[in-house]
Write an enzyme that holds these catalytic residues in place. Sequence first.
Site, PDB file in Angstrom:
ATOM      1  N   ASP A  51      39.463  36.869  54.245  1.00  0.00           N
ATOM      2  CA  ASP A  51      38.520  37.414  53.281  1.00  0.00           C
ATOM      3  C   ASP A  51      37.777  38.603  53.870  1.00  0.00           C
ATOM      4  O   ASP A  51      37.444  38.617  55.057  1.00  0.00           O
ATOM      5  CB  ASP A  51      37.523  36.326  52.874  1.00  0.00           C
ATOM      6  CG  ASP A  51      36.816  36.648  51.581  1.00  0.00           C
ATOM      7  OD1 ASP A  51      35.902  37.492  51.610  1.00  0.00           O
ATOM      8  OD2 ASP A  51      37.189  36.072  50.549  1.00  0.00           O
ATOM      9  N   PHE A  73      41.777  47.631  47.557  1.00  0.00           N
ATOM     10  CA  PHE A  73      42.006  47.095  46.209  1.00  0.00           C
ATOM     11  C   PHE A  73      41.358  45.729  45.993  1.00  0.00           C
ATOM     12  O   PHE A  73      41.253  45.280  44.853  1.00  0.00           O
ATOM     13  CB  PHE A  73      43.509  46.951  45.934  1.00  0.00           C
ATOM     14  CG  PHE A  73      44.278  48.225  46.030  1.00  0.00           C
ATOM     15  CD1 PHE A  73      44.363  49.078  44.956  1.00  0.00           C
ATOM     16  CD2 PHE A  73      44.905  48.588  47.216  1.00  0.00           C
ATOM     17  CE1 PHE A  73      45.067  50.268  45.036  1.00  0.00           C
ATOM     18  CE2 PHE A  73      45.621  49.769  47.314  1.00  0.00           C
ATOM     19  CZ  PHE A  73      45.694  50.616  46.226  1.00  0.00           C
ATOM     20  N   ALA A  74      40.988  45.046  47.071  1.00  0.00           N
ATOM     21  CA  ALA A  74      40.519  43.663  46.964  1.00  0.00           C
ATOM     22  C   ALA A  74      39.246  43.587  46.129  1.00  0.00           C
ATOM     23  O   ALA A  74      38.222  44.172  46.485  1.00  0.00           O
ATOM     24  CB  ALA A  74      40.274  43.093  48.360  1.00  0.00           C
ATOM     25  N   THR A 117      36.843  52.159  38.945  1.00  0.00           N
ATOM     26  CA  THR A 117      37.163  51.776  37.564  1.00  0.00           C
ATOM     27  C   THR A 117      36.476  52.675  36.548  1.00  0.00           C
ATOM     28  O   THR A 117      35.370  53.180  36.800  1.00  0.00           O
ATOM     29  CB  THR A 117      36.729  50.321  37.306  1.00  0.00           C
ATOM     30  OG1 THR A 117      36.911  49.995  35.927  1.00  0.00           O
ATOM     31  CG2 THR A 117      35.264  50.096  37.655  1.00  0.00           C
ATOM     32  N   TYR A 141      30.886  43.851  36.241  1.00  0.00           N
ATOM     33  CA  TYR A 141      32.082  44.311  36.943  1.00  0.00           C
ATOM     34  C   TYR A 141      31.988  45.806  37.233  1.00  0.00           C
ATOM     35  O   TYR A 141      32.149  46.256  38.372  1.00  0.00           O
ATOM     36  CB  TYR A 141      33.335  44.006  36.117  1.00  0.00           C
ATOM     37  CG  TYR A 141      34.545  44.790  36.559  1.00  0.00           C
ATOM     38  CD1 TYR A 141      35.098  44.594  37.826  1.00  0.00           C
ATOM     39  CD2 TYR A 141      35.132  45.748  35.726  1.00  0.00           C
ATOM     40  CE1 TYR A 141      36.202  45.335  38.242  1.00  0.00           C
ATOM     41  CE2 TYR A 141      36.228  46.479  36.139  1.00  0.00           C
ATOM     42  CZ  TYR A 141      36.763  46.273  37.401  1.00  0.00           C
ATOM     43  OH  TYR A 141      37.837  47.008  37.819  1.00  0.00           O
ATOM     44  N   LYS A 145      31.341  47.923  41.021  1.00  0.00           N
ATOM     45  CA  LYS A 145      32.155  49.015  41.545  1.00  0.00           C
ATOM     46  C   LYS A 145      31.318  50.288  41.720  1.00  0.00           C
ATOM     47  O   LYS A 145      31.495  51.040  42.690  1.00  0.00           O
ATOM     48  CB  LYS A 145      33.324  49.293  40.605  1.00  0.00           C
ATOM     49  CG  LYS A 145      34.364  48.176  40.532  1.00  0.00           C
ATOM     50  CD  LYS A 145      35.317  48.235  41.715  1.00  0.00           C
ATOM     51  CE  LYS A 145      36.516  47.353  41.506  1.00  0.00           C
ATOM     52  NZ  LYS A 145      37.581  47.600  42.500  1.00  0.00           N
ATOM     53  N   ARG A 279      33.626  40.611  22.344  1.00  0.00           N
ATOM     54  CA  ARG A 279      33.178  40.108  23.641  1.00  0.00           C
ATOM     55  C   ARG A 279      32.027  40.972  24.136  1.00  0.00           C
ATOM     56  O   ARG A 279      32.033  42.191  23.946  1.00  0.00           O
ATOM     57  CB  ARG A 279      34.310  40.166  24.676  1.00  0.00           C
ATOM     58  CG  ARG A 279      35.435  39.213  24.416  1.00  0.00           C
ATOM     59  CD  ARG A 279      36.488  39.305  25.497  1.00  0.00           C
ATOM     60  NE  ARG A 279      37.083  40.637  25.586  1.00  0.00           N
ATOM     61  CZ  ARG A 279      38.210  40.908  26.238  1.00  0.00           C
ATOM     62  NH1 ARG A 279      38.850  39.949  26.875  1.00  0.00           N
ATOM     63  NH2 ARG A 279      38.689  42.139  26.271  1.00  0.00           N
ATOM     64  N   GLY A 281      30.010  43.244  26.558  1.00  0.00           N
ATOM     65  CA  GLY A 281      30.352  44.131  27.665  1.00  0.00           C
ATOM     66  C   GLY A 281      31.563  45.003  27.463  1.00  0.00           C
ATOM     67  O   GLY A 281      31.933  45.764  28.360  1.00  0.00           O
TER      68      GLY A 281
END
Length: 322
Positions: A51, A73-74, A117, A141, A145, A279, A281
């Site tokens: 991790d 990318f994780a 993103t 999310y 980022k 939804r 968001g």
Amino acid sequence: MNILVTGGAGYIGGTVCRMLLGGDHSVTVLDNLCHSKRLAVADGVKFVEGDLADRALVEKTLQEGKFDGVMHFAALIEAGESMQRPEIYFRNNTASTLTLLEAMLATGHDKLVFSSTAACYGDPEKIPILEDAKLAPTNPYGESKLLVEYMLRWMNQIHGFRYASLRYFNVAGAIEGYGEAHEPESHLIPLILDVAMGRRASIKIFGQDYPTKDGTCVRDYIHVQDLADAHLLALGALKEKSRLIYNIGTGQGFTVREVIESVQRVTGRPIAVEECPRRLGDPVVLVASSEKIKAELGWRPKFPELDQIILSAWEWHKKRYS
């Protein structure tokens, strides 16, 4: 080059690994396999299971590898889940990336290509979106980022840390032998293909009253190979540039219903639809301008048409379940 790829057992990271190997680069993958399997790791890479929050492991991996660059990318990627459990997104996406940056600085590594993103933009004021547009995420999310982008900006300014931040739009499609297989799957195109395969009864459309041509959300879809090409170009450009920020998309927007229609054309199979409430968001429209990376790095998408993208995914999907 010798490259460390975090999240290299995932869909995008795994595609990039295979393209790096095809270009005779050496690759080490660091992944905790939380949403993937060991079988997803490309043959020919060195694999480290662990991790990013494990500072000692990350430093040890970097020290032993002496890498020319890191591709990061994780991350957790579900915007809907982030509206229910924001804390795990800030822990996994933001705090763990800080651990990676600290480890890179401590071991003398100064080149990072970051998987960002389009969710950083939230509901944009203008379409197509330019890189200097207002950054106002509508979900944790995107915020997780964006916080990384802020950290990178300061690391660049204070430490001379070199980075490229690539803001993706919706990624889809497959390369030979490798495609999209999240566990659990939540992305639109593979879910619709599951309906075409008879593995799922219907596809859910969340919201039918958005201010768009048919009431459903609009997104820009990019083929995963084109996205991988952009990563390789960005990494090469960091030899001369110290800070790069690019949108990666095709500049074309498609509603959810148009994506469903494309799948029906490509597969020749009917797709049953289940209409559901909106939804929280979900931005209404996300469509990129990628003119900057085209002008500066010469990037061009090889798969600009939605039907092409879906056809590659469909061919892989059929082989996967044959």
